[in-house]
Scaffold this motif. Structure first.
Motif, short mmCIF file in Angstrom:
data_model
loop_
_atom_site.label_atom_id
_atom_site.label_comp_id
_atom_site.label_asym_id
_atom_site.label_seq_id
_atom_site.Cartn_x
_atom_site.Cartn_y
_atom_site.Cartn_z
N PRO A 1 -0.95 -2.32 -6.23
CA PRO A 1 -2.44 -2.69 -6.22
C PRO A 1 -2.16 -4.04 -5.45
O PRO A 1 -1.40 -5.11 -6.03
CB PRO A 1 -3.02 -2.55 -7.33
N TYR B 1 -6.66 0.76 5.66
CA TYR B 1 -6.36 0.07 4.13
C TYR B 1 -6.95 -0.92 3.73
O TYR B 1 -6.77 -1.52 2.51
CB TYR B 1 -4.92 0.18 3.74
N LEU C 1 -9.15 -1.14 0.69
CA LEU C 1 -8.27 -0.64 -0.69
C LEU C 1 -7.65 -1.71 -1.17
O LEU C 1 -7.09 -1.78 -2.32
CB LEU C 1 -7.28 0.45 -0.45
N CYS C 2 -7.83 -3.11 -0.68
CA CYS C 2 -7.04 -4.10 -1.10
C CYS C 2 -8.38 -5.02 -1.94
O CYS C 2 -9.26 -5.14 -1.27
CB CYS C 2 -6.44 -4.83 -0.16
N VAL D 1 0.85 -1.20 -0.03
CA VAL D 1 -0.13 -0.08 -0.14
C VAL D 1 0.85 1.15 0.06
O VAL D 1 0.66 1.98 -0.73
CB VAL D 1 -0.98 0.01 1.25
N TYR D 2 1.85 1.19 0.83
CA TYR D 2 2.63 2.56 0.88
C TYR D 2 3.63 2.60 -0.30
O TYR D 2 3.91 3.82 -1.01
CB TYR D 2 3.83 2.21 2.08
N ARG E 1 -4.30 2.04 -7.70
CA ARG E 1 -3.09 2.69 -7.35
C ARG E 1 -3.26 4.14 -6.93
O ARG E 1 -2.90 4.50 -5.93
CB ARG E 1 -2.03 2.76 -8.59
N ARG F 1 -5.89 5.52 -5.32
CA ARG F 1 -6.30 5.37 -4.12
C ARG F 1 -5.48 5.04 -2.95
O ARG F 1 -5.72 5.65 -1.73
CB ARG F 1 -7.74 4.54 -3.99
N LEU F 2 -4.37 4.36 -3.42
CA LEU F 2 -3.47 4.24 -2.26
C LEU F 2 -2.39 5.27 -1.88
O LEU F 2 -1.76 5.37 -0.91
CB LEU F 2 -2.29 3.17 -2.77
N GLY G 1 2.49 1.73 -3.06
CA GLY G 1 1.60 2.13 -4.62
C GLY G 1 1.47 0.79 -5.36
O GLY G 1 0.84 0.94 -6.75
#
Length: 342
Positions: free
Chosen positions: A261, A279, A282-283, A256-257, A315, A317-318, A259
């Motif tokens: 997906p 997060y 977001l996954c 996530v950090y 990506r 969104r991350l 970037g």
């Protein structure tokens, strides 16, 4: 008149790693220890099998490897510190008693710890845990997320170049130990994806299964498969990819950090099921190895192969979700609470 010595804390880290529990606790402790050592006196006790001692070779603080965990309480009792910082899933009661004698302040940086109610301060990237005693000070959220110092964001130009390639580049990483060899099961599934992919199979130093056996299944495939044994170099390798398939845990946080997906797949007996993070949504949900629902990964990879714009959207969104300064944020909280002026 205060001196520099008056402002220096003595910090003792106690962490553990193995094939069964993975190595995330070790890597997280190392990152925090290196950040703390810039201003304070730091020592580490790492409970780790002797076969993995080499992972500690480049740690820049004094470290005592301990293969026999039955000696942990006695080893802690020999130290004196201002703070003992635990990052492990479990310790025996005698270890907590020794730590309480060794230091006035006990801290946990693990989102899952069976002695969490016995520490003074908890730092966690997850939502605040329920039912802790009110005397435990909780600092929760992604501001306190700690991960490898070697994890860096993937530049936009690099990511776009990855996406522009014909085959979809996929990083597969199911933990540094993966005692159940879910890596092999996930690879077998990816080999059934109809569209061509380049699969980077990332295994850690604690991975004990045969890569030759997995390689034998790859040879008749339409896909390219690259096996990489990584620790510090993981994000140099994963930066070649457009998508990651990771078990929930430290690798997902780092992705996530960075970037990248993520399709997040739960391992069997996955401790991270016991907490939630900001997060998670977001996954992409890759199901679980335990009940076979991870089979959905095949369809997700096929869909993303044909829809690169969806990967771009994920990506975006991350971006900025994880501040990336968690280790320093924790050190600053400890300094304030112990009234140390840095």
């Amino acid at each position: 008149m205060s001196t520099d010595d008056d402002r220096r804390l003595r910090l003792l880290f106690v962490c553990a790693g193995s094939q069964e529990e993975g190595l995330g606790h070790i890597f997280r402790s190392v990152s925090l220890a290196h950040a703390a050592a810039k201003r304070h006196d730091v020592e580490m006790i790492a409970c780790i099998p002797a076969s993995l001692d080499h992972l500690l070779a480049e740690i820049s603080v004094p470290v005592t490897p301990l293969a026999d965990r039955s000696r942990l309480a006695a080893t802690v009792a020999e130290r004196r510190a201002d703070i003992v910082i635990f990052d492990t899933l479990s310790v025996r009661g005698e270890v907590m008693a020794a730590a309480r004698r060794a230091a006035p302040t006990l801290v946990s940086t693990s989102p899952i710890f069976d002695r969490m109610d016995e520490v003074d301060i908890l730092f966690t990237r997850a939502d605040p845990p329920a039912d802790l005693p009110p005397e435990v000070a909780v600092y929760a959220g992604l501001d306190y997320a700690i991960f490898s110092e070697h994890c860096v964001p993937i530049p936009d130009a690099v990511y776009e170049a990855n996406l522009a390639a014909g085959p979809l580049s996929v990083a597969l990483g199911i933990g540094g130990g993966d005692s159940a060899n879910d890596t092999g099961r996930a690879l077998n599934l990816l080999l059934k994806v109809e569209q061509p992919c380049v699969v980077w199979v990332l295994v850690g130093d604690a991975f004990g299964h045969s890569l030759d056996d997995m390689l034998a299944k790859v040879r008749p495939s339409r896909h390219e498969v690259v096996f990489a044994r990584t620790s510090r170099s993981l994000w140099r390798v994963a930066a070649n990819c457009s998508l990651g398939i990771f078990s929930s845990g430290l690798s997902t946080l780092e992705a996530v950090y960075a970037g990248l997906p993520v399709i997040s797949v739960h391992r069997r007996n996955d401790a991270s099921r016991g907490f939630r993070t900001a997060y998670d949504s977001l996954c992409l949900d890759g199901g679980s190895f335990e009940d076979g629902s991870f089979a959905v990964v095949r369809d997700i990879v096929g869909r993303l192969h044909d829809d690169r714009d969806e990967l771009r959207t994920i990506r975006r969104r991350l971006h900025g979700v994880i501040p990336g300064n968690g280790a320093n944020a924790i050190v600053e909280v400890l300094e304030r609470r112990l009234e140390v002026v840095s």
